[in-house]
Design a protein around this motif. Sequence first.
Motif, short mmCIF file in Angstrom:
data_model
loop_
_atom_site.label_atom_id
_atom_site.label_comp_id
_atom_site.label_asym_id
_atom_site.label_seq_id
_atom_site.Cartn_x
_atom_site.Cartn_y
_atom_site.Cartn_z
N LEU A 55 0.83 -1.21 0.00
CA LEU A 55 0.00 0.00 0.00
C LEU A 55 0.86 1.26 0.00
CD1 LEU A 55 -2.79 -1.11 2.48
CD2 LEU A 55 -3.08 -0.62 0.03
N VAL A 56 1.95 1.26 0.75
CA VAL A 56 2.85 2.43 0.77
C VAL A 56 3.50 2.62 -0.59
CG1 VAL A 56 5.01 3.32 1.75
CG2 VAL A 56 3.23 2.42 3.26
N GLN A 57 3.93 1.52 -1.22
CA GLN A 57 4.52 1.62 -2.55
C GLN A 57 3.51 2.13 -3.57
OE1 GLN A 57 6.07 -2.32 -3.22
NE2 GLN A 57 8.07 -1.79 -2.37
N GLY A 58 2.24 1.84 -3.36
CA GLY A 58 1.18 2.34 -4.23
C GLY A 58 0.70 3.72 -3.83
N GLN A 59 1.41 4.38 -2.94
CA GLN A 59 1.11 5.73 -2.46
C GLN A 59 -0.26 5.83 -1.79
OE1 GLN A 59 1.84 8.33 -5.78
NE2 GLN A 59 4.04 7.94 -5.75
N ARG A 60 -0.66 4.78 -1.14
CA ARG A 60 -1.89 4.78 -0.33
C ARG A 60 -1.48 4.83 1.13
NH1 ARG A 60 -5.87 3.87 -3.93
NH2 ARG A 60 -5.38 2.62 -5.75
N TYR A 61 -0.91 5.98 1.50
CA TYR A 61 -0.30 6.14 2.82
C TYR A 61 -1.30 6.06 3.96
CZ TYR A 61 3.55 7.73 -0.09
OH TYR A 61 4.53 7.80 -1.04
N TRP A 62 -2.54 6.50 3.72
CA TRP A 62 -3.55 6.50 4.79
C TRP A 62 -3.89 5.09 5.25
CZ3 TRP A 62 -4.56 10.66 7.41
CH2 TRP A 62 -4.35 11.89 6.82
N TRP A 63 -3.73 4.11 4.38
CA TRP A 63 -3.96 2.71 4.75
C TRP A 63 -2.65 2.01 5.09
CZ3 TRP A 63 -8.56 0.12 5.34
CH2 TRP A 63 -9.71 0.80 4.90
N GLY A 64 -1.60 2.27 4.30
CA GLY A 64 -0.35 1.53 4.43
C GLY A 64 0.45 1.82 5.69
N VAL A 65 0.60 3.08 6.04
CA VAL A 65 1.42 3.43 7.20
C VAL A 65 0.82 2.90 8.51
CG1 VAL A 65 2.35 5.36 8.56
CG2 VAL A 65 2.53 5.39 6.06
N PRO A 66 -0.49 3.11 8.76
CA PRO A 66 -1.05 2.52 9.99
C PRO A 66 -0.97 0.99 10.01
CG PRO A 66 -2.55 4.16 9.10
CD PRO A 66 -1.48 3.95 8.09
N LEU A 67 -1.15 0.37 8.85
CA LEU A 67 -1.07 -1.09 8.80
C LEU A 67 0.34 -1.57 9.09
CD1 LEU A 67 -2.78 -3.58 8.34
CD2 LEU A 67 -2.28 -3.41 5.90
N LEU A 68 1.34 -0.88 8.55
CA LEU A 68 2.74 -1.23 8.86
C LEU A 68 3.03 -1.03 10.35
CD1 LEU A 68 4.81 0.15 5.86
CD2 LEU A 68 4.83 -2.17 6.76
N ALA A 69 2.55 0.08 10.90
CA ALA A 69 2.79 0.35 12.33
C ALA A 69 2.15 -0.73 13.20
CB ALA A 69 2.25 1.74 12.69
N LEU A 70 0.91 -1.09 12.89
CA LEU A 70 0.24 -2.15 13.66
C LEU A 70 0.99 -3.47 13.53
CD1 LEU A 70 -3.57 -1.56 13.04
CD2 LEU A 70 -2.35 -1.42 15.21
N SER A 71 1.48 -3.76 12.35
CA SER A 71 2.20 -5.00 12.12
C SER A 71 3.48 -5.06 12.97
CB SER A 71 2.54 -5.14 10.63
OG SER A 71 3.26 -6.32 10.40
N VAL A 72 4.23 -3.99 12.98
CA VAL A 72 5.47 -3.95 13.76
C VAL A 72 5.16 -4.06 15.25
CG1 VAL A 72 7.42 -2.47 14.44
CG2 VAL A 72 6.81 -2.71 12.02
N VAL A 73 4.17 -3.31 15.71
CA VAL A 73 3.80 -3.37 17.13
C VAL A 73 3.31 -4.77 17.49
CG1 VAL A 73 2.13 -2.51 18.84
CG2 VAL A 73 3.31 -0.91 17.34
#
Length: 152
Positions: free
Chosen positions: A110-128
């Motif tokens: 999602l981040v690579q597709g420039q959909r930051y509103w979905w990708g960044v929170p999903l990445l953060a949740l995944s790491v946490v």
Amino acid sequence: MGSRSEARARAQANGAPAAAPRPRPLSVAGAAVVQVLQGAAVLVAAVLAGIAAGQGRSYQYASGIAITAIGIGTGVALVFVAWGLARARRWSRTPALMTQLFSGIIGIYLVQGQRYWWGVPLLALSVVGFVLLLMPRSIRALTVDPEDPQAG
């Protein structure tokens, strides 16, 4: 090789007290919260896909319905795993770790597709989620203790 419930029944029949349930560490409770948030996000995405299909904005109407059904089923499954984590059930560890792995992959996509509103929170949740599940207290709570005679 017997099950834990059989061991518990034998202990009660012998007059020995059954082992007390393990306390749930805060890290496992936090992982359950992360899992619920991810399940809720999948359910929201499924509902949005269903709305888009209903409005005719899906590639094909039938595939939009199928994606919605799959998304709802996946969201419910993720919430069920969160339920298992909240009760420190050993079976919930692997599905929760796999959820974090796949969520991280989807977040990167999602981040690579420039959909930051979905990708960044999903990445953060995944790491946490990974960090919480791999903490020593979580590992002890969610794995079999070889010293526990009732671990069966």
